[in-house]
Structure formats: C-alpha cells, structure tokens
Design a protein around this motif. Structure first.
Motif, PDB file in Angstrom:
ATOM      1  N   ARG A  89      69.306  17.437 -15.651  1.00  0.00           N
ATOM      2  CA  ARG A  89      68.428  16.846 -14.635  1.00  0.00           C
ATOM      3  C   ARG A  89      68.566  17.645 -13.345  1.00  0.00           C
ATOM      4  O   ARG A  89      69.264  17.228 -12.409  1.00  0.00           O
ATOM      5  CB  ARG A  89      68.802  15.379 -14.407  1.00  0.00           C
ATOM      6  CG  ARG A  89      68.355  14.446 -15.519  1.00  0.00           C
ATOM      7  CD  ARG A  89      69.138  13.162 -15.523  1.00  0.00           C
ATOM      8  NE  ARG A  89      70.513  13.395 -15.951  1.00  0.00           N
ATOM      9  CZ  ARG A  89      71.499  12.530 -15.752  1.00  0.00           C
ATOM     10  NH1 ARG A  89      71.271  11.396 -15.139  1.00  0.00           N
ATOM     11  NH2 ARG A  89      72.713  12.814 -16.181  1.00  0.00           N
ATOM     12  N   ILE A 125      66.824  18.204 -10.759  1.00  0.00           N
ATOM     13  CA  ILE A 125      66.169  17.827  -9.512  1.00  0.00           C
ATOM     14  C   ILE A 125      67.185  17.636  -8.384  1.00  0.00           C
ATOM     15  O   ILE A 125      66.960  18.039  -7.239  1.00  0.00           O
ATOM     16  CB  ILE A 125      65.297  16.561  -9.692  1.00  0.00           C
ATOM     17  CG1 ILE A 125      64.627  16.164  -8.368  1.00  0.00           C
ATOM     18  CG2 ILE A 125      66.100  15.420 -10.264  1.00  0.00           C
ATOM     19  CD1 ILE A 125      63.738  17.223  -7.770  1.00  0.00           C
ATOM     20  N   TYR A 155      63.997   6.484  -5.588  1.00  0.00           N
ATOM     21  CA  TYR A 155      64.826   6.589  -6.789  1.00  0.00           C
ATOM     22  C   TYR A 155      65.548   5.274  -7.085  1.00  0.00           C
ATOM     23  O   TYR A 155      65.619   4.825  -8.237  1.00  0.00           O
ATOM     24  CB  TYR A 155      65.838   7.717  -6.588  1.00  0.00           C
ATOM     25  CG  TYR A 155      66.675   8.044  -7.794  1.00  0.00           C
ATOM     26  CD1 TYR A 155      66.160   8.811  -8.824  1.00  0.00           C
ATOM     27  CD2 TYR A 155      67.991   7.604  -7.901  1.00  0.00           C
ATOM     28  CE1 TYR A 155      66.924   9.137  -9.937  1.00  0.00           C
ATOM     29  CE2 TYR A 155      68.767   7.921  -9.004  1.00  0.00           C
ATOM     30  CZ  TYR A 155      68.231   8.679 -10.025  1.00  0.00           C
ATOM     31  OH  TYR A 155      68.987   8.991 -11.112  1.00  0.00           O
ATOM     32  N   LYS A 210      58.830   9.941 -11.032  1.00  0.00           N
ATOM     33  CA  LYS A 210      57.912  11.064 -10.820  1.00  0.00           C
ATOM     34  C   LYS A 210      57.826  11.440  -9.343  1.00  0.00           C
ATOM     35  O   LYS A 210      57.889  12.629  -8.983  1.00  0.00           O
ATOM     36  CB  LYS A 210      56.529  10.716 -11.357  1.00  0.00           C
ATOM     37  CG  LYS A 210      55.487  11.810 -11.123  1.00  0.00           C
ATOM     38  CD  LYS A 210      54.116  11.386 -11.643  1.00  0.00           C
ATOM     39  CE  LYS A 210      53.073  12.470 -11.345  1.00  0.00           C
ATOM     40  NZ  LYS A 210      51.724  12.080 -11.840  1.00  0.00           N
ATOM     41  N   ARG A 268      61.087  13.096  -8.115  1.00  0.00           N
ATOM     42  CA  ARG A 268      61.185  14.494  -8.552  1.00  0.00           C
ATOM     43  C   ARG A 268      60.223  15.396  -7.785  1.00  0.00           C
ATOM     44  O   ARG A 268      60.487  16.595  -7.609  1.00  0.00           O
ATOM     45  CB  ARG A 268      60.901  14.593 -10.045  1.00  0.00           C
ATOM     46  CG  ARG A 268      62.021  14.055 -10.929  1.00  0.00           C
ATOM     47  CD  ARG A 268      61.604  14.044 -12.390  1.00  0.00           C
ATOM     48  NE  ARG A 268      62.699  13.633 -13.269  1.00  0.00           N
ATOM     49  CZ  ARG A 268      62.537  13.300 -14.547  1.00  0.00           C
ATOM     50  NH1 ARG A 268      61.324  13.306 -15.096  1.00  0.00           N
ATOM     51  NH2 ARG A 268      63.576  12.943 -15.274  1.00  0.00           N
ATOM     52  N   SER A 269      59.114  14.847  -7.305  1.00  0.00           N
ATOM     53  CA  SER A 269      58.127  15.666  -6.602  1.00  0.00           C
ATOM     54  C   SER A 269      58.648  16.198  -5.274  1.00  0.00           C
ATOM     55  O   SER A 269      58.023  17.084  -4.676  1.00  0.00           O
ATOM     56  CB  SER A 269      56.844  14.863  -6.367  1.00  0.00           C
ATOM     57  OG  SER A 269      56.985  13.940  -5.308  1.00  0.00           O
ATOM     58  N   ARG A 303      61.041  18.104  -4.876  1.00  0.00           N
ATOM     59  CA  ARG A 303      61.299  19.535  -5.050  1.00  0.00           C
ATOM     60  C   ARG A 303      60.100  20.347  -4.574  1.00  0.00           C
ATOM     61  O   ARG A 303      60.262  21.388  -3.898  1.00  0.00           O
ATOM     62  CB  ARG A 303      61.584  19.852  -6.514  1.00  0.00           C
ATOM     63  CG  ARG A 303      61.895  21.327  -6.781  1.00  0.00           C
ATOM     64  CD  ARG A 303      61.823  21.657  -8.251  1.00  0.00           C
ATOM     65  NE  ARG A 303      60.470  21.454  -8.777  1.00  0.00           N
ATOM     66  CZ  ARG A 303      60.105  21.743 -10.029  1.00  0.00           C
ATOM     67  NH1 ARG A 303      60.999  22.219 -10.880  1.00  0.00           N
ATOM     68  NH2 ARG A 303      58.870  21.530 -10.431  1.00  0.00           N
TER      69      ARG A 303
END
Length: 307
Positions: free
Chosen positions: A38, A40, A204, A284, A287-288, A290
């Motif tokens: 993972r 991220i 999160y 989602k 993670r975006s 990044r």
C-alpha cells in the motif's frame, strides 16, 4: 507462522499489488507489515520532502537528494507502520479492516516485528547520516513525535494532528538537506501540510469510525461526524492559503500559481465528492492525495526551473 497466515492479503491493499504477485512468499508478511503493498502512505510522507527540495533548488532539484529521500521515506514509513502495528496489535485484531494485518493475523510475531523494526531504522540512519548537519538534527528531533503518534488515538480525538506533525517533517528536512538552513517558505509549507494531513487522514479514518467507536479508539472522523465537510473546507482552505504564502515568500513565478490553482481544484473536488458513509469512496479520495502532491511538486519544480 502458518502458511495460510503468511498468504493472507491485507484487507485494504490494492488487488493484484506487487507484493502479492511478485514478492517471495517468506518476505510477503514483512513487506505487508512495512505497507509496501500500500504505497500511498510512502508517497504522502515523501512528497513534502520533494516539495522542499524543489523549493530550495536553483533550477532542477537535486536528484541525489530526491533519491535519498525516496529510500528514507520507504524505510521510515515502514518502520513507523511496524511500530504502530506492534502498539496497536490488540486494537487491530478487533477492527474489520485491520485484523488481516501481519501481526494480528499471526503472519509475523511481535518479536519478529521488533527485529524488522530495528533493521529498517538502521537503513534509515544510514540515509540520515548522508544528509547535512541541520537535516540530521531535524531527523533525530522528529523521533519523539513519531514514537508518540500510535498512542494519541487513546487519549485525544485529534491523533491526525500529531500524524501531521510527524508525516510532514520532511517539508523542513528536505530544505535543510539542500541548504543546511531553514527559511520562512519551508516552515510555511510544513504548517500548511499539517492541515492537509488532518484533512486527508480524516477521510481515511471514516472507514473505521464504527469499529473505532465500539472499541474506544478516537479520531477526527468521530470528532467531526456529520460536520466533516465543514471541517474539510477549513483544513484544506488553510493548505491552499499557505501554498499561496509559500509562493510569495519564495518569490515563485506565475507558473507556480497556475499549478497551485490546479492543486486547489483537486482539493475542492475531494470535498465535494466525499461521502463519509461510503468506505470505498473514502479510500479512493484518500489515495488521490498523491495526485495533489505531484501537482504541487510540479508547480514548485517548474517555477524554479523557469523563473
């Protein structure tokens, strides 16, 4: 460890990640313990480092420092996750999303986890000693915050604030590694990034809010509840304002502000897309961040290159 335990994929790891597909079977539990399946979190730790390295550059950022911080981010994020999982092993076993992690699932013993933690810290130390004296001092001074973080969810609804203090330390270290000094711009970058981290880690934490409430773990997701969107506007707004202040302080050119406008648009999209009761959507959007980080890095690097 049992074969079945060593083959257990962690619940929130991406399907068909490289660890599950390519890592040798005996090493998979340790790769999962370090969150290599993972990445991220590694990106979110690394990108503030890259921002400040680019901010310190006169033209292109120092490629050697970029690579050193990649190595440092991988091993120190892994070390932080290993320590966190050792401390939280009882909690993790009671939460649906985390009970498949290597320690609660039995794939790695606590003694093995401690040995793996020491190994990662030794690699991190080797990277740290390759940096400037001020960066070394900053790196050592961050350890107290890193060690305190896993315990914060037991005593405060604001563990995300402490995570922000720890996770964005690279915004100071990258600049110090490049120049052996600090300036207002990287300090502003650090302060703004704390607000950014509170925002994305609140997203999160909404994945676990029901389990957290049952077992007594605290988070900003539980603290904000239905008001999360209002809080997100505030924290992401602080990040946006700070990024503008960084540009003014560092005398970055118009290219920077174009990039920052795109980055802010991305943050707005996150808030408007957020459904705090949809775990898949929360993951989602988390993670975006990044992508947000890469936009900011490109804005700083291009501004330094062409200004």
């Amino acid at each position: 460890m049992s074969t079945s335990a060593s083959e257990t994929r962690v619940a929130d790891a991406p399907a068909q990640n490289w660890v599950d597909r390519w890592a040798p079977a005996p090493l998979r539990p340790y790769a999962r313990l370090a969150r290599l399946d993972r990445p991220i979190g590694t990106w979110l730790l690394l990108l503030p480092c890259w921002w400040s390295i680019a901010l310190a550059a006169d033209g292109l950022p120092d490629f050697r420092l970029l690579i050193l911080f990649v190595i440092g981010a991988v091993v120190m994020r892994g070390a932080g996750c290993t320590f966190n999982d050792i401390v939280d092993r009882d909690f993790d076993g009671r939460v649906e999303r985390t009970r498949s992690r290597p320690i609660p699932s039995g794939a790695v013993s606590v003694k093995q986890a401690w040995a793996f933690l020491v190994l990662q810290c030794l690699v991190g130390l080797a990277v740290l000693l390759a940096l400037s004296p001020l960066a070394i001092l900053l790196g050592v001074s961050s350890l107290a915050i890193v060690a305190a973080y896993p315990f914060m969810k037991r005593i405060t609804y604001w563990p995300q604030f402490v995570l922000g203090l720890a996770f964005n330390w690279g915004a100071l270290m990258g600049y110090a590694a490049a120049t052996d000094r600090l300036a207002l711009a990287p300090v502003l970058l650090y302060l703004g990034s704390i607000a950014w981290t509170i925002g994305y880690d609140t997203i999160y934490a909404h994945q676990d809010k029901d389990d957290d409430a049952l077992i007594g773990v605290k988070s900003t997701a539980l603290r904000f509840g239905a008001a999360t969107h209002r809080w997100m506007w505030m924290f992401y707004g602080v990040m946006a304002i700070t990024l503008v202040a960084v540009g003014i302080s560092a005398r970055l050119g118009p290219i920077y502000y174009v990039g920052i406008a795109l980055a802010v648009a991305h943050l707005i999209w996150q808030i408007r897309s957020l459904d705090i009761d949809d775990s898949g959507r929360c993951l989602k959007l988390f993670r975006s961040n990044r992508d947000f980080g890469f936009i900011v890095f490109a804005a700083i690097a291009l501004a330094r290159l062409f200004t």
